[in-house]
Each structure stands twice: as C-alpha cells, then as structure tokens.
Design a protein around this motif. Structure first.
Motif, PDB file in Angstrom:
ATOM      1  N   THR A 126      30.778  39.892  44.251  1.00  0.00           N
ATOM      2  CA  THR A 126      31.350  38.895  43.357  1.00  0.00           C
ATOM      3  C   THR A 126      30.543  37.612  43.468  1.00  0.00           C
ATOM      4  O   THR A 126      29.612  37.519  44.253  1.00  0.00           O
ATOM      5  N   ALA A 129      31.769  32.786  39.692  1.00  0.00           N
ATOM      6  CA  ALA A 129      33.032  32.085  39.516  1.00  0.00           C
ATOM      7  C   ALA A 129      34.098  32.927  40.190  1.00  0.00           C
ATOM      8  O   ALA A 129      33.919  34.135  40.352  1.00  0.00           O
ATOM      9  N   PRO A 130      35.211  32.310  40.605  1.00  0.00           N
ATOM     10  CA  PRO A 130      36.277  33.129  41.203  1.00  0.00           C
ATOM     11  C   PRO A 130      36.683  34.259  40.262  1.00  0.00           C
ATOM     12  O   PRO A 130      36.957  34.025  39.090  1.00  0.00           O
ATOM     13  N   GLY A 131      36.675  35.481  40.772  1.00  0.00           N
ATOM     14  CA  GLY A 131      37.101  36.621  39.990  1.00  0.00           C
ATOM     15  C   GLY A 131      35.999  37.311  39.210  1.00  0.00           C
ATOM     16  O   GLY A 131      36.246  38.317  38.547  1.00  0.00           O
ATOM     17  N   ARG A 171      36.782  33.066  32.983  1.00  0.00           N
ATOM     18  CA  ARG A 171      37.217  31.841  32.302  1.00  0.00           C
ATOM     19  C   ARG A 171      36.043  31.355  31.460  1.00  0.00           C
ATOM     20  O   ARG A 171      34.911  31.776  31.679  1.00  0.00           O
ATOM     21  N   TRP A 188      41.530  36.668  36.905  1.00  0.00           N
ATOM     22  CA  TRP A 188      41.767  35.710  37.979  1.00  0.00           C
ATOM     23  C   TRP A 188      43.101  35.021  37.763  1.00  0.00           C
ATOM     24  O   TRP A 188      43.358  34.502  36.676  1.00  0.00           O
ATOM     25  N   VAL A 190      45.682  32.676  40.324  1.00  0.00           N
ATOM     26  CA  VAL A 190      45.942  32.208  41.691  1.00  0.00           C
ATOM     27  C   VAL A 190      47.357  32.554  42.158  1.00  0.00           C
ATOM     28  O   VAL A 190      47.634  32.538  43.349  1.00  0.00           O
ATOM     29  N   PRO A 195      44.383  37.356  44.095  1.00  0.00           N
ATOM     30  CA  PRO A 195      44.180  36.635  42.837  1.00  0.00           C
ATOM     31  C   PRO A 195      43.128  37.270  41.933  1.00  0.00           C
ATOM     32  O   PRO A 195      43.201  37.131  40.718  1.00  0.00           O
ATOM     33  N   ALA A 196      42.174  37.967  42.540  1.00  0.00           N
ATOM     34  CA  ALA A 196      41.099  38.566  41.749  1.00  0.00           C
ATOM     35  C   ALA A 196      41.449  40.008  41.384  1.00  0.00           C
ATOM     36  O   ALA A 196      41.890  40.779  42.239  1.00  0.00           O
ATOM     37  N   LEU A 198      39.131  42.080  40.386  1.00  0.00           N
ATOM     38  CA  LEU A 198      37.982  42.840  40.879  1.00  0.00           C
ATOM     39  C   LEU A 198      37.636  42.430  42.303  1.00  0.00           C
ATOM     40  O   LEU A 198      37.589  41.241  42.615  1.00  0.00           O
ATOM     41  N   ARG A 199      37.422  43.387  43.174  1.00  0.00           N
ATOM     42  CA  ARG A 199      36.996  43.105  44.535  1.00  0.00           C
ATOM     43  C   ARG A 199      35.942  44.128  44.906  1.00  0.00           C
ATOM     44  O   ARG A 199      35.885  45.222  44.310  1.00  0.00           O
ATOM     45  N   PRO A 200      35.076  43.804  45.868  1.00  0.00           N
ATOM     46  CA  PRO A 200      33.964  44.703  46.180  1.00  0.00           C
ATOM     47  C   PRO A 200      34.436  46.128  46.484  1.00  0.00           C
ATOM     48  O   PRO A 200      35.390  46.332  47.230  1.00  0.00           O
TER      49      PRO A 200
ATOM     50  N   LEU B  30      35.857  37.399  47.135  1.00  0.00           N
ATOM     51  CA  LEU B  30      36.493  37.391  45.816  1.00  0.00           C
ATOM     52  C   LEU B  30      35.878  36.305  44.924  1.00  0.00           C
ATOM     53  O   LEU B  30      36.381  36.028  43.846  1.00  0.00           O
ATOM     54  N   GLY B  31      34.823  35.672  45.410  1.00  0.00           N
ATOM     55  CA  GLY B  31      34.141  34.677  44.601  1.00  0.00           C
ATOM     56  C   GLY B  31      34.646  33.257  44.807  1.00  0.00           C
ATOM     57  O   GLY B  31      34.351  32.383  44.005  1.00  0.00           O
ATOM     58  N   LEU B 131      46.172  29.055  47.089  1.00  0.00           N
ATOM     59  CA  LEU B 131      45.470  30.029  47.922  1.00  0.00           C
ATOM     60  C   LEU B 131      45.295  29.506  49.345  1.00  0.00           C
ATOM     61  O   LEU B 131      44.226  29.592  49.942  1.00  0.00           O
TER      62      LEU B 131
END
Lengths: 211, 300
Positions: A126, A129-131, A171, A188, A190, A195-196, A198-200, B30-31, B131
C-alpha cells in the motif's frame, strides 16, 4: 534466512531487499511474529513495498542490531491462495483511458474488461494515500505506461492501471495512472475496523457491472 | 459529583497550529504514516513537565501566534521553539510549569529561535482520537483539523500525582548553522557519486516550501555554479517504490534533498541517500526558512 540483504536506515529502521514475489511471504512471516508478540519490543511498523520491506523501530526501546537479528531469524510464510481472504469489487468500465489502454494492449475494450476480470489480483503493498493498494498478478497484457502528464484531480473510486499495477483511488487526488473504470466500493473509512478495504496479501476480484 | 472539564478557548489560532501526540504507529502497511509531533522530544518534555504521560496530545504551534483562554485553572508548559510566553501580558518562563487561572489569556509570541513550539496542558488536549491518535496528519488529511480562531478544545482529566519538576534546563533550538547527524544509505549507491559527495559537502539552505512532510534543502545562491550541477548527470532518477522513515534524506532528480518529517509519505520512489538519527530528525523539525544546515556522516 541469513542471506537476506539488510540496510540500516539511521537508527530508526531496517530495510530488507526482496524480490517482487518474496515481499508478501516475508511480510506474512514478520507480521505473524510481530502480532504474536515475537518481535523485539519497539518494532513500530512493517512496510512492504515493490522490492523491499521496511521495519520501523523506536530507538528508545530497541536498536537496528536486534531488529536485524529478528528479521534474519524469522521465516517467510508462503502465500496460500486457499487461505487468503478475497474481496469482490464491482466496477463500471467507463474510464476515460479505457480506449487508450485497449489500443496500447492491442485488444478490444471488451477484451480488456475480460482480461481485467478474468483472474483475481492481489494487494502487493500500500502507499500513496491511506487505503491505496498496489494490486499485482493481473493479465500481463494490461501493463501500460503512466500518463506523461499526471491529472490534477482523479475522482475517488477511479480504477486505474500503471505498469504491472492496478489501483483504486480512495479519495480525490492528483494521479498519473490510466483510468479504466470506477467503483462505489469504500476503500477507506476511519470508522471501520480495519479502516482500509485493501491490505497486503488480500485477493481482489473485479466484477463488471453496468455503466 | 464530577469535576468540571476545562476547555481551552482558542482566542487566536496562529498561522499553523495543530493538535499532535506521538502519532499512530502500526498502520503503515495500510498506507497510514505515523505522523505526530514534528519535534517529538519537545512534546515529550512538555508533557513530562505537566505530569502527563509522554504521549498525551498537546498543541504544535508553528512560528507562534497562539492565544488561548482556559475555562478553569490549568497547568501548562511550553517547549521547543523560543516563543515568548505570557499570561495576561505578563511574561512567564518556557520549559517550566505555568499556572493559568480561569479566564486568563495565555499567549505565545513569534518564535525567535526554532520553528515549532509545543504547548502541553495537564490532562492533555482531549479532542476525539482518530485511529488511536489525536495527531493531525497534514499529508493524508487524518485527525483533527488545524486550529481556528474560536475553537474550543476539551482538556482531559489530570493524571494522578502532581508534576515532579518545575522546569527543565534545556537550551533553545540553534539560530545559526545547524549540523544534522545522518547515517549513509540505504540507497546512496543508486545515486551519482558527485550528488552524494555534494550532499555532505554543501552548506544547504532551508527552502521556505518546507512543511510537516519534509524540510526541503536548497543551494545557497553563492554556491550555485554554472554547468556544475551534478543532478544533470545520468543516473539520478526514480527507484522501485519503498518504505520511508522519518529522517530519510531523499534525493529526487533535481538533486535537492528533502529531509522527511512526521507526515512523510509511507512509501517513496526516489533514492534515500542517508537517514538522520532520530534526535537529528527532531532538530530538523526546528529549522527555519533560510537557515543554513549541514549533514554530517555518523555510524549507526
């Protein structure tokens, strides 16, 4: 395990070189040990990437020597398709670069859609950006170069290709990937755990829905 | 009977004030970057002074300009940049416990040395965590928004036991040339030798475009030579995207380094020529625009 090539990052990190297919097994092994309490106290983060994995540490609680020894002694875990979770992401193939991607690949648009949905992708890592997940394992005919000039604004939910990767913008943001479609999936949030979306290691299957 | 929860009324927010704690580690896969106070040591010290846990949330006040009024008596401490501190206009000491009575106005003037001042309040700033952290991540847009005039910040319950020390004998951030200690690597071997040599040789200048993501270094005008830009050599470019740490000295094709601070991207695609020691990353967070800075090689 001892043949892993490690680099120190100041007093705050250890960077492990790995082949593109070795990053996820390395991450799976270290992540399992870390969450089971088997890592040195002070390991803060594991960051898988294209050809490396970064271990971030708190120098007040541990040091690069201890973390390096832990990395060398922790076995990788082979990625087992049967045991990894899979999500299905509905996608409208309405992206503004869809025709250009088809032309680049020498395929019709219908063939691009078929190739993109035929087999599951996998979140390699990832970032950005977050997510945002970098998905790999798709049809190699879909590999396309980035745009010469990135777009100033790519909408949330845009599904795009670049190199061997597929990604979904969580986003609105600038972006240089080629957009082939859009999704309503929430990448994404929170207030969601995790929150995500997608994760590895996660497998991602795309499903075509109407325009 | 429950105690009245004090509130800090933000009379003046200042140009760039955010709530910061020690960030949200553990989510990078998770980025999500750690974020948190840019000068962690200064936030820790401010919290210790008022008897808080080191990771309690405080205010990171960039360049000064903050004025707050507590609704009940509070104990505060300001650390980091040298901002003149006053209560109702009467100067009070920094790096020390300061008692502010209900209705009094605490002001932080413009920083004379360093860039970021940390204001801790006994009990901590108790805005809702996101978080697991109250830090504002300016790159990802996570956590509480930057402060605005008129905001009301809740203060948490005071920790048990009084503050143990009244003041801390620390010096202000330096005003002149700053030397930062950095360990070479991990990717200096991917850069042209001339570019790496220049990294350690040049007296850099802090670019005004620096922010919580990173300190951008520029060449001072007197050292720019025509036709001698090593970045123009072949070889400087992008590498496979990989994990970044706070303190990473990233060298993009321009050859002008970026020292990553708390809100750095989780992964980056330019070679990292060196990484600042953790303590030097704190000091980098106090660099002011135009300030001269050198990098010095150390072993880990």
């Amino acid at each position: 395990m001892t043949d892993r090539r490690l680099h120190v990052c100041g007093d705050v990190g250890v960077l492990v070189d790995a082949g593109p297919d070795d990053v996820l097994p390395l991450h799976a092994g270290l992540h399992r040990a870390w969450t089971a309490g088997g890592a040195p106290d002070g390991v803060l983060d594991l960051v898988p990437a294209e050809r490396s994995l970064l271990v971030v540490l708190d120098p007040a609680r541990t040091d690069v020597a201890r973390v390096s020894a832990w990395v060398r002694s922790t076995p990788s875990e082979p990625v087992d398709d049967a045991r990894t979770a899979e999500v299905t992401v509905d996608i409208r193939y309405d992206g503004e670069d869809l025709d250009a991607v088809a032309a680049h690949a020498g395929l019709t648009v219908a063939e691009v859609v078929a190739a993109h949905t035929a087999s599951p992708w996998r979140v390699a890592f990832t970032g950005f950006a977050p997510g945002f997940g970098y998905l790999v394992g798709g049809d190699p005919r879909l590999a396309v170069p980035r745009l010469d000039t990135p777009r100033v604004r790519v909408p949330a939910g845009a599904v795009a290709l670049a190199g061997r990767y597929c990604g979904i913008y969580p986003r609105p943001s600038p972006g240089g990937w080629r957009i082939i479609g859009s999704t309503d999936a929430v990448l994404w949030d929170v207030d969601r755990d995790p929150p995500a979306l997608l994760r590895p290691g996660l497998r991602v299957r795309f499903r075509a829905v109407g325009r | 009977m429950s105690a009245v929860v004090p509130v800090l009324d933000v009379v003046r927010a200042g140009p760039a004030t955010t709530v910061q704690d020690l960030g949200r580690p553990g989510l990078a896969h998770l980025g999500v970057t750690r974020s948190g106070a840019a000068d962690r040591g200064a936030l820790r010290l401010a919290n210790r002074l008022v008897g808080n846990p080191e990771g309690a949330a405080g205010l990171e006040v960039t360049l000064g300009g903050l004025a707050v009024r507590p609704s009940a008596d509070v104990e505060v401490a300001a650390t980091g940049a040298g901002c003149p501190l006053a209560v109702d206009g009467r100067p009070v000491g920094r790096n020390a416990v300061v008692h502010v009575r209900a209705g009094q106005v605490l002001t932080l003037g413009t920083a004379t040395a360093g860039l970021r001042c940390y204001l801790a309040v006994r009990g901590g700033v108790a805005v809702p965590p996101v978080l697991g952290s109250r830090s504002r991540d300016t790159l990802a847009g996570l956590g509480p928004e930057g402060l605005r005039d008129g905001d009301r910040l809740p203060v948490g319950a005071p920790p048990p036991g009084p503050p143990l020390v009244d003041l801390a004998p620390v010096t202000d951030p330096r005003s002149g040339e700053v030397v930062l200690d950095a360990v070479p690597g991990p990717r200096d071997d991917l850069l042209p030798t001339a570019l790496v040599d220049r990294l350690w040789a040049v007296r850099w200048s802090v670019d005004p475009a620096s922010d919580r993501v990173g300190v951008r270094l520029a060449l001072p005008h007197d050292s720019v030579q025509d036709g001698a830009d090593p970045a123009a050599q072949a070889g400087a470019g992008s590498v496979p995207s990989e994990g970044m740490v706070r303190g990473a000295v990233q060298v993009p094709p321009s050859g002008l380094p970026v020292l990553f601070l708390a809100d750095h991207p989780v992964t980056g695609g330019y070679p990292v020529a060196a990484v600042l020691l953790d303590a030097s990353a704190d000091r980098a967070a106090q660099l002011r625009p135009g300030q001269p800075v050198r990098l010095r090689t150390v072993r880990p």
